[in-house]
Design an enzyme around this catalytic site. Structure first.
Site, mmCIF file in Angstrom:
data_model
loop_
_atom_site.group_PDB
_atom_site.id
_atom_site.type_symbol
_atom_site.label_atom_id
_atom_site.label_comp_id
_atom_site.label_asym_id
_atom_site.label_seq_id
_atom_site.Cartn_x
_atom_site.Cartn_y
_atom_site.Cartn_z
ATOM 1 N N LYS A 1 60.355 -50.728 -29.993
ATOM 2 C CA LYS A 1 60.716 -52.084 -29.542
ATOM 3 C C LYS A 1 61.945 -52.544 -30.352
ATOM 4 C CE LYS A 1 55.942 -52.583 -28.315
ATOM 5 N NZ LYS A 1 54.833 -53.440 -27.980
ATOM 6 N N GLY B 1 49.783 -54.702 -28.694
ATOM 7 C CA GLY B 1 50.057 -55.490 -29.896
ATOM 8 C C GLY B 1 48.908 -56.404 -30.304
ATOM 9 N N SER C 1 47.772 -50.637 -28.608
ATOM 10 C CA SER C 1 47.025 -50.610 -29.866
ATOM 11 C C SER C 1 46.495 -49.225 -30.234
ATOM 12 C CB SER C 1 45.889 -51.637 -29.840
ATOM 13 O OG SER C 1 46.411 -52.955 -29.709
ATOM 14 N N GLU D 1 56.689 -55.840 -21.546
ATOM 15 C CA GLU D 1 57.486 -56.884 -22.212
ATOM 16 C C GLU D 1 58.768 -57.168 -21.428
ATOM 17 O OE1 GLU D 1 57.515 -55.102 -26.112
ATOM 18 O OE2 GLU D 1 55.366 -55.535 -26.273
ATOM 19 N N HIS E 1 58.503 -51.526 -18.958
ATOM 20 C CA HIS E 1 57.533 -51.932 -19.984
ATOM 21 C C HIS E 1 57.100 -53.377 -19.716
ATOM 22 C CE1 HIS E 1 55.844 -53.116 -23.824
ATOM 23 N NE2 HIS E 1 55.665 -51.826 -24.062
ATOM 24 N N ASN F 1 57.321 -46.175 -29.329
ATOM 25 C CA ASN F 1 58.159 -47.254 -28.812
ATOM 26 C C ASN F 1 58.411 -48.235 -29.960
ATOM 27 O OD1 ASN F 1 59.377 -49.337 -27.465
ATOM 28 N ND2 ASN F 1 57.530 -50.002 -26.375
ATOM 29 N N GLU G 1 49.486 -49.059 -19.691
ATOM 30 C CA GLU G 1 49.491 -49.967 -20.836
ATOM 31 C C GLU G 1 48.890 -51.305 -20.418
ATOM 32 O OE1 GLU G 1 52.381 -48.732 -24.050
ATOM 33 O OE2 GLU G 1 53.444 -50.086 -22.727
HETATM 34 P P1 PGA Z 1 51.274 -51.376 -29.471
HETATM 35 O O1 PGA Z 1 52.405 -51.330 -28.331
HETATM 36 O O2 PGA Z 1 50.944 -49.949 -29.814
HETATM 37 O O3 PGA Z 1 51.921 -52.114 -30.618
HETATM 38 O O4 PGA Z 1 50.109 -52.088 -28.900
HETATM 39 C C1 PGA Z 1 52.394 -50.362 -27.326
HETATM 40 C C2 PGA Z 1 53.551 -50.548 -26.387
HETATM 41 O O5 PGA Z 1 53.880 -51.694 -26.075
HETATM 42 O O6 PGA Z 1 54.176 -49.574 -25.944
#
Ligand code: PGA
Length: 248
Positions: free
Chosen positions: A10, A170, A207, A94, A92, A8, A164
């Site tokens: 983003k 993140g 992460s 976010e 997601h 992903n 997630e």
């Molecule tokens: P990350 O994000 O691996 O940077 O923690 C995962 C995601 O949001 O899909």
């Protein structure tokens, strides 16, 4: 079915990164049996037609539930398909957090994908407060069942779920393999009860990197990973894919 690695990006990346990642990763797919899906910002999906013979698959990061209309900035399922995507992320955290996506919108988006044969990767996850209050399983099962109860039964097996935990995204603080296993098993149990499917695939995201991917994948109910930050470095992402491939 081999394990699934979904990247992903983003709102990150560039044309050069796309070239580099494809170059690093495509050779791994055939020999190892892993499946690699890149969830790109929508404009970069239009570049993927240049990679005709690759086994890498493509995903949108978001999709609208309507076919077309006056919705500035939105992308429809048919547009994603037209650009060669076979998948889309849906819900997601976010988008839930910054774009006020609700469980109802996540359901409608999932239905829009399924209606056209675009495979939805439905993201679920609890925040830190919910985890600390002992409500993690309740939250993720509610999010998942809200979707499973609303989609046509025969199409439900096309859904892939990504667990997630919001507190792990993140932050560099991944869920322990035991936590991931507990949640994945609970999601699969809930899905079996609701739609009687044995085949729900559940990815872990939050992460994930080349150093923790193998141990997460060693859990029996972790069927793949959804990778954000660690998918933005072509060599590192290759290492991560190798770890996932080596874990099976
Ligand atoms: P990350 O994000 O691996 O940077 O923690 C995962 C995601 O949001 O899909």
């Amino acid at each position: 079915m081999g394990p699934l690695v979904v990247a992903n990006w983003k709102m990150n990346g560039s044309e050069q990164l796309l070239q580099a990642v494809v170059q690093q990763v495509e050779g791994l797919i055939g020999p190892t049996g892993i499946k690699v899906v890149l969830a790109l910002p929508a404009p970069y999906l239009s570049l993927t037609k240049g990679f005709d013979d690759t086994q890498i698959e493509w995903a949108g990061q978001n999709v609208h539930w309507l076919k077309s209309g006056a919705y500035t900035g939105e992308v429809s399922a048919s547009m994603l398909l037209e650009l060669g995507a076979g998948w889309s992320l849906v819900g997601h955290s976010e988008r839930r957090q910054y774009c006020a996506e609700t469980d109802e919108m996540v359901l409608e988006k999932t239905k829009a994908c399924l209606a056209l044969g675009l495979r939805p990767i439905v993201c679920v996850g609890e925040n830190l407060q919910e985890r600390q209050a002992g409500k993690a399983l309740e939250v993720v099962c509610r999010q998942l069942l809200g979707v499973l109860k609303g989609v046509p039964r025969d199409l439900a097996p096309l859904i892939v779920v990504a667990y997630e935990p919001v507190w792990a995204i993140g932050t560099g603080e991944e869920a322990s393999p035991e936590i991931a296993q507990e949640v994945h098993a609970a999601l699969k149990r809930a899905a079996r009860k609701e739609i009687d499917t044995v085949a729900l695939r559940v990815l872990y995201g939050g992460s994930v990197n080349a150093d923790n991917a193998a141990v997460l994948m060693s859990m029996p109910d972790v069927d793949g990973v959804l990778v954000g930050g660690a998918s933005l470095d072509a060599l590192g992402f290759r290492r991560l894919c190798e770890q996932v491939a080596g874990s099976v």
